[in-house]
Design a protein around this motif. Sequence first.
Motif, PDB file in Angstrom:
ATOM      1  N   HIS A  28       1.150  -1.413  -0.097  1.00 12.04           N
ATOM      2  CA  HIS A  28      -0.065  -0.297  -0.025  1.00 12.04           C
ATOM      3  C   HIS A  28       0.851   1.309   0.720  1.00 12.04           C
ATOM      4  CE1 HIS A  28       0.307   1.259   4.851  1.00 12.04           C
ATOM      5  NE2 HIS A  28       0.826   0.006   4.279  1.00 12.04           N
ATOM      6  N   THR A  29       0.531   2.258  -0.816  1.00 12.83           N
ATOM      7  CA  THR A  29       0.606   4.165  -0.339  1.00 12.83           C
ATOM      8  C   THR A  29      -0.638   4.676   0.385  1.00 12.83           C
ATOM      9  OG1 THR A  29       0.161   4.401  -2.721  1.00 12.83           O
ATOM     10  CG2 THR A  29       2.112   3.434  -2.556  1.00 12.83           C
ATOM     11  N   ASP A  30      -0.155   5.956   0.004  1.00 17.28           N
ATOM     12  CA  ASP A  30      -1.436   6.706   0.412  1.00 17.28           C
ATOM     13  C   ASP A  30      -2.904   6.399  -0.223  1.00 17.28           C
ATOM     14  OD1 ASP A  30      -0.438   7.307   3.062  1.00 17.28           O
ATOM     15  OD2 ASP A  30       0.580   9.025   2.192  1.00 17.28           O
ATOM     16  N   GLU A  31      -1.925   6.376  -1.786  1.00 13.57           N
ATOM     17  CA  GLU A  31      -3.108   6.614  -2.441  1.00 13.57           C
ATOM     18  C   GLU A  31      -4.116   5.019  -2.852  1.00 13.57           C
ATOM     19  OE1 GLU A  31       0.039   7.293  -3.374  1.00 13.57           O
ATOM     20  OE2 GLU A  31       0.039   9.628  -3.108  1.00 13.57           O
ATOM     21  N   LEU A  32      -3.775   4.127  -3.067  1.00 17.57           N
ATOM     22  CA  LEU A  32      -3.422   2.763  -3.850  1.00 17.57           C
ATOM     23  C   LEU A  32      -3.741   1.567  -3.169  1.00 17.57           C
ATOM     24  CD1 LEU A  32      -4.649   1.453  -6.269  1.00 17.57           C
ATOM     25  CD2 LEU A  32      -2.183   0.949  -6.508  1.00 17.57           C
ATOM     26  N   MET A  33      -3.894   0.738  -2.588  1.00 21.07           N
ATOM     27  CA  MET A  33      -3.908  -0.413  -1.797  1.00 21.07           C
ATOM     28  C   MET A  33      -4.396  -1.971  -2.648  1.00 21.07           C
ATOM     29  SD  MET A  33      -5.480  -1.944   2.160  1.00 21.07           S
ATOM     30  CE  MET A  33      -4.198  -0.810   3.245  1.00 21.07           C
ATOM     31  N   MET A  34      -3.186  -2.571  -2.079  1.00 15.75           N
ATOM     32  CA  MET A  34      -3.246  -4.223  -2.546  1.00 15.75           C
ATOM     33  C   MET A  34      -4.089  -5.086  -1.519  1.00 15.75           C
ATOM     34  SD  MET A  34      -1.533  -6.289  -5.504  1.00 15.75           S
ATOM     35  CE  MET A  34      -1.403  -4.940  -7.020  1.00 15.75           C
ATOM     36  N   HIS A  48     -21.497  -4.550   1.677  1.00 14.72           N
ATOM     37  CA  HIS A  48     -21.101  -3.369   2.288  1.00 14.72           C
ATOM     38  C   HIS A  48     -20.532  -1.786   1.672  1.00 14.72           C
ATOM     39  CE1 HIS A  48     -17.417  -5.078   1.577  1.00 14.72           C
ATOM     40  NE2 HIS A  48     -16.590  -4.021   0.966  1.00 14.72           N
ATOM     41  N   SER A  49     -20.655  -1.132   1.944  1.00 11.87           N
ATOM     42  CA  SER A  49     -20.603   0.160   0.871  1.00 11.87           C
ATOM     43  C   SER A  49     -18.944   0.391   1.453  1.00 11.87           C
ATOM     44  CB  SER A  49     -20.798   1.176   0.595  1.00 11.87           C
ATOM     45  OG  SER A  49     -21.835   2.121   1.543  1.00 11.87           O
ATOM     46  N   HIS A  50     -18.140   1.704   1.117  1.00 12.70           N
ATOM     47  CA  HIS A  50     -17.097   2.679   1.555  1.00 12.70           C
ATOM     48  C   HIS A  50     -16.540   3.506   0.601  1.00 12.70           C
ATOM     49  CE1 HIS A  50     -15.143  -0.153  -1.240  1.00 12.70           C
ATOM     50  NE2 HIS A  50     -15.202  -1.546  -0.880  1.00 12.70           N
ATOM     51  N   PRO A  51     -16.527   4.234   0.960  1.00 13.06           N
ATOM     52  CA  PRO A  51     -15.674   5.696   0.169  1.00 13.06           C
ATOM     53  C   PRO A  51     -14.582   5.373  -1.126  1.00 13.06           C
ATOM     54  CG  PRO A  51     -14.664   6.109   2.523  1.00 13.06           C
ATOM     55  CD  PRO A  51     -15.471   4.940   2.157  1.00 13.06           C
ATOM     56  N   HIS A  52     -13.864   4.215  -0.736  1.00 11.71           N
ATOM     57  CA  HIS A  52     -13.193   3.717  -1.499  1.00 11.71           C
ATOM     58  C   HIS A  52     -13.443   3.060  -2.875  1.00 11.71           C
ATOM     59  CE1 HIS A  52     -12.177   3.788   2.197  1.00 11.71           C
ATOM     60  NE2 HIS A  52     -10.397   3.942   2.252  1.00 11.71           N
ATOM     61  N   VAL A  53     -12.691   3.215  -3.586  1.00 14.07           N
ATOM     62  CA  VAL A  53     -12.925   2.444  -4.984  1.00 14.07           C
ATOM     63  C   VAL A  53     -12.194   1.512  -4.863  1.00 14.07           C
ATOM     64  CG1 VAL A  53     -13.118   2.512  -8.045  1.00 14.07           C
ATOM     65  CG2 VAL A  53     -12.781   4.710  -6.541  1.00 14.07           C
ATOM     66  N   GLN A  54     -12.858   0.123  -5.656  1.00 12.18           N
ATOM     67  CA  GLN A  54     -12.259  -0.680  -5.132  1.00 12.18           C
ATOM     68  C   GLN A  54     -12.224  -1.618  -6.553  1.00 12.18           C
ATOM     69  OE1 GLN A  54     -14.218  -3.357  -2.030  1.00 12.18           O
ATOM     70  NE2 GLN A  54     -14.297  -5.319  -3.340  1.00 12.18           N
ATOM     71  N   ALA A  55     -11.616  -1.986  -6.767  1.00 16.00           N
ATOM     72  CA  ALA A  55     -11.291  -3.131  -8.543  1.00 16.00           C
ATOM     73  C   ALA A  55     -11.082  -4.957  -8.074  1.00 16.00           C
ATOM     74  CB  ALA A  55      -9.767  -2.491  -9.483  1.00 16.00           C
ATOM     75  N   SER A  56     -11.385  -5.871  -8.495  1.00 17.62           N
ATOM     76  CA  SER A  56     -11.052  -6.557  -7.667  1.00 17.62           C
ATOM     77  C   SER A  56     -11.013  -7.849  -9.189  1.00 17.62           C
ATOM     78  CB  SER A  56     -12.222  -7.179  -6.916  1.00 17.62           C
ATOM     79  OG  SER A  56     -12.789  -6.245  -5.453  1.00 17.62           O
ATOM     80  N   THR A 103      -8.256   2.319  -3.728  1.00 15.30           N
ATOM     81  CA  THR A 103      -7.769   4.016  -4.160  1.00 15.30           C
ATOM     82  C   THR A 103      -8.530   4.886  -3.096  1.00 15.30           C
ATOM     83  OG1 THR A 103      -7.265   5.886  -4.906  1.00 15.30           O
ATOM     84  CG2 THR A 103      -8.502   4.602  -6.164  1.00 15.30           C
ATOM     85  N   PRO A 104      -8.702   5.937  -2.279  1.00 13.26           N
ATOM     86  CA  PRO A 104      -7.432   5.672  -1.780  1.00 13.26           C
ATOM     87  C   PRO A 104      -7.498   3.727  -0.711  1.00 13.26           C
ATOM     88  CG  PRO A 104      -8.457   7.173  -0.466  1.00 13.26           C
ATOM     89  CD  PRO A 104     -10.155   6.627  -1.678  1.00 13.26           C
ATOM     90  N   HIS A 105      -6.192   4.251  -0.288  1.00 12.06           N
ATOM     91  CA  HIS A 105      -5.754   2.981   0.788  1.00 12.06           C
ATOM     92  C   HIS A 105      -7.005   3.002   1.797  1.00 12.06           C
ATOM     93  CE1 HIS A 105      -3.925   5.314   3.214  1.00 12.06           C
ATOM     94  NE2 HIS A 105      -3.637   4.370   4.709  1.00 12.06           N
ATOM     95  N   ARG A 106      -7.216   1.476   2.388  1.00 16.22           N
ATOM     96  CA  ARG A 106      -8.087   1.431   3.219  1.00 16.22           C
ATOM     97  C   ARG A 106      -7.394   1.579   4.694  1.00 16.22           C
ATOM     98  NH1 ARG A 106     -13.096  -1.674   1.932  1.00 16.22           N
ATOM     99  NH2 ARG A 106     -13.552  -1.212   4.488  1.00 16.22           N
TER     100      ARG A 106
END
Length: 111
Positions: A28-34, A48-56, A103-106
């Motif tokens: 992870h960085t501040d901008e992206l997490m795997m 669930h939902s969260h403010p992050h965009v998630q690609a799976s 994005t951004p990281h969790r």
Amino acid sequence: METQLFARADEGEWTDLGQGNRRRVILHTDELMMVEFTFEKGGIGAPHSHPHVQASYVAEGKFEVTVGGHSTVLSAGDSFIAPSGVVHGVVALAAGRLIDSFTPHRADFLK
């Protein structure tokens, strides 16, 4: 803190999510997490939902995936995106593994 640029499959601490499900932050960085998630057959990633965009990416297995009220079955090699604020969840139809990017990281996934 120096940014980690590489990760190996045997690195990283797993978090037990119960019912045979677990996750580990890969990088992870501040901008992206795997993040890697594993599911036993029948395992549920509750809606669930969260403010992050998630690609799976479905690395292994078969999942019923619901995003924004639309459902489909995805298998190894398939992918989906959950936009910011959209309710999404999965059911493992077979034991499987998802690789999620956020994005951004969790921050809630970090200790």
